[in-house]
Design an enzyme around this catalytic site. Structure first.
Site, short mmCIF file in Angstrom:
data_model
loop_
_atom_site.label_atom_id
_atom_site.label_comp_id
_atom_site.label_asym_id
_atom_site.label_seq_id
_atom_site.Cartn_x
_atom_site.Cartn_y
_atom_site.Cartn_z
N GLU A 45 21.45 -16.94 48.44
CA GLU A 45 22.40 -16.29 47.29
C GLU A 45 24.08 -16.00 48.11
OE1 GLU A 45 21.09 -17.21 43.36
OE2 GLU A 45 22.37 -18.11 43.20
N LYS A 114 26.32 -25.28 43.01
CA LYS A 114 24.64 -25.13 42.18
C LYS A 114 25.18 -26.07 40.65
CE LYS A 114 22.16 -21.39 40.47
NZ LYS A 114 22.10 -19.76 40.89
N CYS A 174 18.82 -21.09 43.97
CA CYS A 174 17.86 -19.58 43.12
C CYS A 174 17.85 -20.59 41.22
CB CYS A 174 18.70 -19.26 42.92
SG CYS A 174 17.61 -17.19 41.63
N SER A 359 9.42 19.93 37.40
CA SER A 359 9.24 20.56 36.20
C SER A 359 7.73 20.78 36.26
CB SER A 359 9.13 19.59 34.98
OG SER A 359 8.10 18.43 35.12
C1 LIG Z 1 15.38 -21.26 44.63
O1 LIG Z 1 14.27 -20.20 44.01
C2 LIG Z 1 14.12 -19.41 43.06
C3 LIG Z 1 13.00 -18.56 43.16
O2 LIG Z 1 13.11 -17.21 43.19
C4 LIG Z 1 13.71 -19.97 41.97
O3 LIG Z 1 13.73 -19.38 40.63
C5 LIG Z 1 15.20 -20.93 42.03
O4 LIG Z 1 14.72 -22.13 40.69
C6 LIG Z 1 14.90 -22.04 43.05
N1 LIG Z 1 15.91 -22.87 43.24
C7 LIG Z 1 15.83 -24.03 43.64
C8 LIG Z 1 17.15 -25.23 43.25
O5 LIG Z 1 14.94 -24.27 42.91
#
Ligand SMILES: *[C@@H]1O[C@H](CO)[C@@H](O)[C@H](O)[C@H]1NC(C)=O
Ligand SMILES: *[C@@H]1O[C@H](CO)[C@@H](O)[C@H](O)[C@H]1NC(C)=O
Ligand SMILES: *[C@@H]1O[C@H](CO)[C@@H](O)[C@H](O)[C@H]1NC(C)=O
Ligand SMILES: *[C@@H]1O[C@H](CO)[C@@H](O)[C@H](O)[C@H]1NC(C)=O
Length: 708
Positions: A45, A114, A174, A359
């Site tokens: 990302e 996104k 993500c 320490s």
């Molecule tokens: C991609 O993977 C992450 C885990 O790090 C997750 O949180 C995220 O939702 C995933 N993204 C999608 C679009 O599924």
């Protein structure tokens, strides 16, 4: 007959705003993916700018430079004959988005913004970006520098998927994986076979399994190939992005990269059979019915195929087999995560090494062992031929041209300085423990006695005020006792910075050292530390790790790093040694704090992770501890915790930047936003607790009386 494809994902050690370095690492990952025969490469990302740019995402320059980097990728030879999924921020109609840019054969296929932004804990994506709307697509007018390269004027911008000649690819970013309505479900029903997930996920102890479970679950029901990419390393902040690039098919892990590593670029590939996805999906007939009812995604067609061109060549390809996911033990996570973070910090700050006051206690010991672990990692990476690590190590030892780190202790001696800052009231045991530890690790160790400075300050105060404060054991008040301890504690900070600045010079070396702090998360939470003493440092690798975990880590290092000396640290009673030892009194942390470290961990989790105020914490703990504590005893403990927590919260405003490792970290600056001037009487809340405790006591004794 199979339908084999080779796909690649990666972990990149990007650095916020280091566009030059980020581009190099992206190109390198594409080169490696290509060399391994992959036709699709997914990156982390926001890999172009780095994930941790924070408010720099509000600056137009960040978007301009991101396009410049993308232009360089489009122009490069390695970008040809590949589908690339690249992460960067994009401004569309003056609104900022966190995007995936899909390239195919040197052209832009589409830009995918996104849809669900991460906005809790350490994440603040909504502060910089706007979430896009599912299924919506518009035209994006490309910047002129891109038009000149690709001869395209506009490209689709929105929630769309890519159809190749042989399959269909969709991206998630993500946070979208963690949301209940993840895009991969509707995409999967709509025929998408390959999902790319690009992430900027950071390390937290014991959390990897949650992530891997999510990633496995994403295709366990809906079927498909899931490519997970992540950043890896310290990109300029308290977080360590913990890699673990992964390829999953139909809910089973097919390939997994490292979680912690000193490699700047790690590419994970797998050769998979698309027919396995198709037959997996055919197993459930009702899937077809759901699929029919799914609103279709707009597809971007590309005349490109991921499959190996001649079926014949398939014979030479070996498809990956499923494997069990790999996890580190929590104590290994402590040994590796903070160590890799320290290495990035050291090389990226261009300083000469680390300085740590020892320490003789367990906290500074744990910090020292983490540095030792870093040295072990460096030697290991150098042994594997990591050119970047070797080059950084050469700079650190003073530019010896043919230097290769081969011995962790020898390397530590160049870059790690420890110091025991004792007084006449320090015990011989702690002094000896510190010295033995330094010897085991190989640090450049000094041992000093600061009695003269301490007494000079005492005299100064007495001279000015005509008064002489006394320790409690000599009949002084609490205020006097604390003030006398704080003189020693704060002088140590002054000496630490002096030595950090001048010790390399004293050894005829260049540069200055970074001072390491070693206050643990529980002490910070309780405020059991002196503001601006040795807890104030440049960075702290253990600031978000609990005492309990640190002890486990020390035990692990004793056995796995062959450091028997660590036994003595585990056996010693934790003590600040700031008060004089007498026949009958030795200062002890847990007695001083009025609570144990284990209790503190529980308060910490309830306060932060479970979002409990005093009253709900009382109830939760009453249920947990009620078996052996009376309700009024539980009430007293909870009230004591909140009292100390609130009178000391101001200390968190200046807490040394710490490696983020724990969900209950009290870090005020980024993670745990709270006031720092409280009315510590908590009158309303404590009254309610007292009333509840009283009622519970009465009910309890009524129940006892009714028992025969
Ligand atoms: C991609 O993977 C992450 C885990 O790090 C997750 O949180 C995220 O939702 C995933 N993204 C999608 C679009 O599924
Ligand atoms: C050490 O303890 C003695 C008394 O036991 C006290 O007088 C002295 O000030 C202490 N030294 C330091 C450096 O605090
Ligand atoms: C510590 O060691 C020194 C010399 O090694 C000795 O003179 C001193 O008495 C010892 N102090 C204690 C408290 O054992
Ligand atoms: C804190 O709150 C209590 C109850 O309202 C009040 O009596 C007390 O004066 C407050 N403390 C301070 C320092 O204002």
């Amino acid at each position: 007959m199979g339908h084999l494809i080779t796909v690649a994902t990666c972990s990149l050690n990007q650095w916020a705003l280091d566009f030059e370095g980020n581009l190099e690492r992206i190109l390198e990952s594409i080169r490696i993916a290509k060399a391994k025969g992959a036709k699709l490469r997914v990156g982390p990302e926001l890999e172009v700018s780095g994930y941790g740019c924070y408010d720099h995402f509000l600056e137009g320059d960040t978007y301009l430079h991101s396009w410049e980097v993308l232009a360089a990728i489009l122009k490069s030879d390695v970008a040809q004959d590949m589908i690339l999924d690249i992460g960067m921020p994009v401004m569309h109609k003056t609104v900022k988005y966190n995007c995936r840019v899909i390239l195919c054969d040197g052209k832009i296929v589409c830009i995918r913004p996104k849809i669900f932004l991460a906005n809790d804990g350490n994440y603040r994506e909504l502060r910089f970006f706007t979430p896009w709307v599912p299924k919506k697509i518009e035209n994006y007018y490309l910047p002129r520098m891109i038009q000149e390269i690709t001869k395209q004027f506009t490209v689709p911008f929105g929630d769309t998927v890519v159809s190749t000649l042989d399959t269909c690819i969709g991206c998630e970013t993500c946070e979208e994986l963690f949301t209940p309505q993840s895009p991969h479900i509707s995409m999967g029903l709509d025929g998408v076979e390959i999902f790319t997930n690009s992430s900027g996920s950071h390390h937290e102890l014991r959390k990897l399994d949650t992530r891997i479970d999510l990633i496995k679950a994403a295709t366990a029901k809906v079927g498909g190939i899931y490519l997970y990419a992540n950043q890896q390393g310290c990109d300029g902040d308290r977080l360590y992005y913990d890699g673990c690039a992964m390829i999953v098919m139909n809910g089973r892990v097919m390939a997994q990269g490292s979680q912690f590593s000193l490699n700047d670029v790690e590419v994970v590939t797998a050769t998979l059979d698309l027919e396995d996805v198709r037959s997996f999906r055919a197993r459930v007939a009702s899937r077809g019915i759901q699929a029919v009812h799914t609103e279709a995604y707009v597809r971007q067609d590309v005349q490109f195929s991921l499959s190996h061109p001649h079926m014949d060549s398939d014979r030479y390809l070996i498809p990956n087999k499923p494997r069990e996911p790999f996890y580190h033990l929590p104590e290994e996570e402590i040994a590796l995560g903070p160590a890799c973070w320290l290495w990035d910090y050291l090389r990226r700050s261009k300083t000469a090494g680390y300085f740590l006051p020892l320490s003789g206690g367990i906290d500074s010991c744990a910090t020292a062992v983490i540095v030792a672990s870093m040295c072990r990692q460096v030697v290991k990476a150098a042994g594997e031929g990591n050119e970047q690590v070797i080059a950084d190590a050469r700079r650190l030892v003073g530019g010896k041209e043919d230097y290769i780190p081969t011995d962790p202790q020898e390397f530590a001696n160049h870059i790690f300085y420890t110091c025991y800052m004792g007084t006449s009231n320090s015990s011989n045991e702690t002094r000896k423990r510190a010295k033995d530890l330094a010897e085991t690790i190989g640090s450049y160790h000094t041992d000093l006695n600061m009695d003269t400075i301490v007494s000079a300050i005492h005299s100064l105060f007495s001279l000015v005020t005509g008064k002489t404060p006394k320790y409690r054991v000599h009949g002084g008040s609490n205020t006097e006792n604390l003030a006398l301890q704080n003189i020693q504690a704060r002088l140590r900070m002054l000496l630490a910075y002096l030595f950090a600045q001048l010790m390399p010079w004293a050894r005829s070396k260049e540069g200055g050292l970074l001072v390491l702090g070693s206050a643990n998360v529980d002490e910070s939470l309780r405020g059991y530390l002196t503001k601006y003493d040795c807890s104030s440092a440049d960075i702290n690798p253990i600031g978000a790790i609990s005492k309990t975990d640190l002890k486990r880590f020390i035990a692990y290092a004793r056995d796995n790093f062959d450091m028997p000396v660590l036994d003595e640290f585990l056996e010693a009673t934790p003590t600040a040694e700031l008060e004089p030892i007498t026949e009958t009194y030795v200062q002890s942390d847990e007695a001083d704090m009025g609570m144990t470290y284990d209790e503190l961990s529980q308060y910490g989790r309830l306060r932060k992770v479970e979002r409990c105020g005093p009253f709900s914490m009382f109830y939760k703990l009453f249920h947990e501890w009620g078996g052996y504590l009376r309700p009024t005893e539980v009430a007293a403990k909870v009230k004591r915790f909140f009292f100390y927590y609130s009178i000391n919260r101001h200390k968190m405003t200046t807490i040394t930047p710490s490696y983020h490792a724990e969900g209950y970290s009290p870090d005020d600056n980024r993670f745990d936003l709270r006031p720092f001037l409280y009315n510590a009487s908590w009158k309303w809340q404590f009254n309610k607790i007292d009333k509840a405790a009283e009622r519970l006591e009465q009910e309890g004794s009524a129940a006892e009386n009714s028992n025969p």
